[in-house]
Motif scaffolding. Sequence first.
Motif, PDB file in Angstrom:
ATOM      1  N   ALA A   5       0.849  -1.192   0.000  1.00 37.76           N
ATOM      2  CA  ALA A   5       0.000   0.000   0.000  1.00 37.76           C
ATOM      3  C   ALA A   5       0.884   1.242   0.000  1.00 37.76           C
ATOM      4  O   ALA A   5       1.932   1.274   0.655  1.00 37.76           O
ATOM      5  CB  ALA A   5      -0.911  -0.004   1.227  1.00 37.76           C
ATOM      6  N   PHE A   6       0.444   2.269  -0.734  1.00 38.17           N
ATOM      7  CA  PHE A   6       1.192   3.519  -0.836  1.00 38.17           C
ATOM      8  C   PHE A   6       0.223   4.698  -0.766  1.00 38.17           C
ATOM      9  O   PHE A   6      -0.889   4.614  -1.286  1.00 38.17           O
ATOM     10  CB  PHE A   6       1.951   3.600  -2.171  1.00 38.17           C
ATOM     11  CG  PHE A   6       2.927   2.480  -2.373  1.00 38.17           C
ATOM     12  CD1 PHE A   6       4.166   2.508  -1.762  1.00 38.17           C
ATOM     13  CD2 PHE A   6       2.600   1.404  -3.169  1.00 38.17           C
ATOM     14  CE1 PHE A   6       5.070   1.463  -1.944  1.00 38.17           C
ATOM     15  CE2 PHE A   6       3.493   0.350  -3.367  1.00 38.17           C
ATOM     16  CZ  PHE A   6       4.734   0.391  -2.755  1.00 38.17           C
ATOM     17  N   TYR A   7       0.683   5.779  -0.175  1.00 40.83           N
ATOM     18  CA  TYR A   7      -0.117   7.003  -0.104  1.00 40.83           C
ATOM     19  C   TYR A   7       0.323   7.935  -1.222  1.00 40.83           C
ATOM     20  O   TYR A   7       1.523   8.116  -1.456  1.00 40.83           O
ATOM     21  CB  TYR A   7       0.047   7.687   1.251  1.00 40.83           C
ATOM     22  CG  TYR A   7      -0.695   8.993   1.346  1.00 40.83           C
ATOM     23  CD1 TYR A   7      -2.083   9.019   1.296  1.00 40.83           C
ATOM     24  CD2 TYR A   7      -0.028  10.197   1.466  1.00 40.83           C
ATOM     25  CE1 TYR A   7      -2.784  10.204   1.368  1.00 40.83           C
ATOM     26  CE2 TYR A   7      -0.716  11.394   1.551  1.00 40.83           C
ATOM     27  CZ  TYR A   7      -2.085  11.393   1.499  1.00 40.83           C
ATOM     28  OH  TYR A   7      -2.779  12.577   1.570  1.00 40.83           O
ATOM     29  N   HIS A   8      -0.651   8.537  -1.893  1.00 45.10           N
ATOM     30  CA  HIS A   8      -0.380   9.464  -2.999  1.00 45.10           C
ATOM     31  C   HIS A   8      -1.006  10.814  -2.670  1.00 45.10           C
ATOM     32  O   HIS A   8      -2.221  10.980  -2.787  1.00 45.10           O
ATOM     33  CB  HIS A   8      -0.941   8.896  -4.307  1.00 45.10           C
ATOM     34  CG  HIS A   8      -0.459   7.505  -4.577  1.00 45.10           C
ATOM     35  ND1 HIS A   8       0.761   7.244  -5.126  1.00 45.10           N
ATOM     36  CD2 HIS A   8      -1.023   6.300  -4.305  1.00 45.10           C
ATOM     37  CE1 HIS A   8       0.929   5.932  -5.216  1.00 45.10           C
ATOM     38  NE2 HIS A   8      -0.140   5.348  -4.717  1.00 45.10           N
ATOM     39  N   ASP A   9      -0.168  11.754  -2.275  1.00 45.70           N
ATOM     40  CA  ASP A   9      -0.611  13.097  -1.901  1.00 45.70           C
ATOM     41  C   ASP A   9      -0.874  13.951  -3.145  1.00 45.70           C
ATOM     42  O   ASP A   9      -1.371  15.061  -3.049  1.00 45.70           O
ATOM     43  CB  ASP A   9       0.473  13.748  -1.028  1.00 45.70           C
ATOM     44  CG  ASP A   9      -0.046  14.867  -0.160  1.00 45.70           C
ATOM     45  OD1 ASP A   9      -1.248  14.878   0.142  1.00 45.70           O
ATOM     46  OD2 ASP A   9       0.750  15.743   0.216  1.00 45.70           O
ATOM     47  N   TYR A  10      -0.550  13.439  -4.292  1.00 42.05           N
ATOM     48  CA  TYR A  10      -0.616  14.125  -5.575  1.00 42.05           C
ATOM     49  C   TYR A  10      -1.658  13.437  -6.458  1.00 42.05           C
ATOM     50  O   TYR A  10      -2.057  12.309  -6.199  1.00 42.05           O
ATOM     51  CB  TYR A  10       0.758  14.050  -6.255  1.00 42.05           C
ATOM     52  CG  TYR A  10       1.383  12.685  -6.084  1.00 42.05           C
ATOM     53  CD1 TYR A  10       1.041  11.635  -6.929  1.00 42.05           C
ATOM     54  CD2 TYR A  10       2.264  12.441  -5.040  1.00 42.05           C
ATOM     55  CE1 TYR A  10       1.572  10.367  -6.747  1.00 42.05           C
ATOM     56  CE2 TYR A  10       2.806  11.167  -4.846  1.00 42.05           C
ATOM     57  CZ  TYR A  10       2.458  10.150  -5.701  1.00 42.05           C
ATOM     58  OH  TYR A  10       2.966   8.889  -5.516  1.00 42.05           O
ATOM     59  N   LYS A  11      -2.076  14.107  -7.512  1.00 41.94           N
ATOM     60  CA  LYS A  11      -3.019  13.500  -8.455  1.00 41.94           C
ATOM     61  C   LYS A  11      -2.327  12.356  -9.182  1.00 41.94           C
ATOM     62  O   LYS A  11      -1.209  12.502  -9.658  1.00 41.94           O
ATOM     63  CB  LYS A  11      -3.512  14.535  -9.461  1.00 41.94           C
ATOM     64  CG  LYS A  11      -4.480  15.522  -8.866  1.00 41.94           C
ATOM     65  CD  LYS A  11      -5.040  16.462  -9.909  1.00 41.94           C
ATOM     66  CE  LYS A  11      -6.024  17.416  -9.261  1.00 41.94           C
ATOM     67  NZ  LYS A  11      -6.596  18.362 -10.187  1.00 41.94           N
ATOM     68  N   ALA A  12      -3.023  11.230  -9.243  1.00 38.54           N
ATOM     69  CA  ALA A  12      -2.483  10.049  -9.914  1.00 38.54           C
ATOM     70  C   ALA A  12      -3.631   9.262 -10.527  1.00 38.54           C
ATOM     71  O   ALA A  12      -4.795   9.426 -10.154  1.00 38.54           O
ATOM     72  CB  ALA A  12      -1.717   9.175  -8.922  1.00 38.54           C
ATOM     73  N   LEU A  13      -3.277   8.402 -11.470  1.00 41.80           N
ATOM     74  CA  LEU A  13      -4.208   7.450 -12.079  1.00 41.80           C
ATOM     75  C   LEU A  13      -3.872   6.070 -11.524  1.00 41.80           C
ATOM     76  O   LEU A  13      -2.725   5.794 -11.184  1.00 41.80           O
ATOM     77  CB  LEU A  13      -4.055   7.456 -13.604  1.00 41.80           C
ATOM     78  CG  LEU A  13      -4.426   8.756 -14.295  1.00 41.80           C
ATOM     79  CD1 LEU A  13      -3.892   8.776 -15.727  1.00 41.80           C
ATOM     80  CD2 LEU A  13      -5.927   8.949 -14.285  1.00 41.80           C
ATOM     81  N   TYR A  14      -4.873   5.198 -11.462  1.00 44.25           N
ATOM     82  CA  TYR A  14      -4.707   3.897 -10.831  1.00 44.25           C
ATOM     83  C   TYR A  14      -5.067   2.783 -11.798  1.00 44.25           C
ATOM     84  O   TYR A  14      -6.176   2.765 -12.331  1.00 44.25           O
ATOM     85  CB  TYR A  14      -5.579   3.821  -9.569  1.00 44.25           C
ATOM     86  CG  TYR A  14      -5.186   4.888  -8.568  1.00 44.25           C
ATOM     87  CD1 TYR A  14      -4.314   4.603  -7.532  1.00 44.25           C
ATOM     88  CD2 TYR A  14      -5.649   6.192  -8.708  1.00 44.25           C
ATOM     89  CE1 TYR A  14      -3.924   5.584  -6.637  1.00 44.25           C
ATOM     90  CE2 TYR A  14      -5.251   7.183  -7.816  1.00 44.25           C
ATOM     91  CZ  TYR A  14      -4.388   6.870  -6.787  1.00 44.25           C
ATOM     92  OH  TYR A  14      -3.987   7.851  -5.915  1.00 44.25           O
ATOM     93  N   THR A  56      -1.413   3.027   5.491  1.00 47.50           N
ATOM     94  CA  THR A  56      -0.670   2.249   4.490  1.00 47.50           C
ATOM     95  C   THR A  56       0.238   1.232   5.168  1.00 47.50           C
ATOM     96  O   THR A  56       0.375   0.105   4.692  1.00 47.50           O
ATOM     97  CB  THR A  56       0.170   3.136   3.545  1.00 47.50           C
ATOM     98  OG1 THR A  56       1.163   3.835   4.280  1.00 47.50           O
ATOM     99  CG2 THR A  56      -0.686   4.105   2.770  1.00 47.50           C
ATOM    100  N   THR A  57       0.826   1.622   6.284  1.00 41.81           N
ATOM    101  CA  THR A  57       1.695   0.707   7.021  1.00 41.81           C
ATOM    102  C   THR A  57       0.896  -0.462   7.582  1.00 41.81           C
ATOM    103  O   THR A  57       1.292  -1.623   7.463  1.00 41.81           O
ATOM    104  CB  THR A  57       2.429   1.452   8.148  1.00 41.81           C
ATOM    105  OG1 THR A  57       3.162   2.544   7.581  1.00 41.81           O
ATOM    106  CG2 THR A  57       3.385   0.545   8.893  1.00 41.81           C
TER     107      THR A  57
END
Length: 176
Positions: free
Chosen positions: A81-90, A111-112
């Motif tokens: 699991a990862f946190y994305h503080d920015y706009k991203a596509l999945y 996430t941890t």
Amino acid sequence: MSYEKKLLPLHKKEWKEFWLEDIVDIESGKDIYERERIDGNIPYVTATAQNNGIGYFVNNINKTLEEKAISVNRNGSVGYAFYHDYKALYGNDTRKLIPKYKNKYSSLFLTTVITKQKEKYGYGYKMGTGRLKRQKILLPINELGNIDFAYMKKYMQIGEIKEEYKILDYYYKLLN
């Protein structure tokens, strides 16, 4: 007394089980196949355990575009699991988790906790939407028995500060 000493260590904090779906909204990703990808600056999150889950940078847009979200790999490197503080596509091999409590540090804590459960999943037992919704996770609670988001935030902030001090110490030693 230092700020850090006011915060209970993890092992002394009271914890309780919560359904993941009560804490986050869970959505499927959508593939952007290689022939469709347009090089660009938007992170495209795939099922890798490297680079915060980012497989490519694209200029495509689809319904999965989101910021301040958590990705969970359901295929490939299952369970990361990862946190994305920015706009991203999945991509479709990931699930997008949108925290109901919007805070970077609480999301990093989540996430941890999610990644710690990756061992029970694999290629034959994927971490798909249905399983994620019924996934229980242990989280610290406050005196009312509710999730202690303030504790999670402080815990992660202190960890971040410790890492920054390690970096500063490293460069200080190089200079002296």
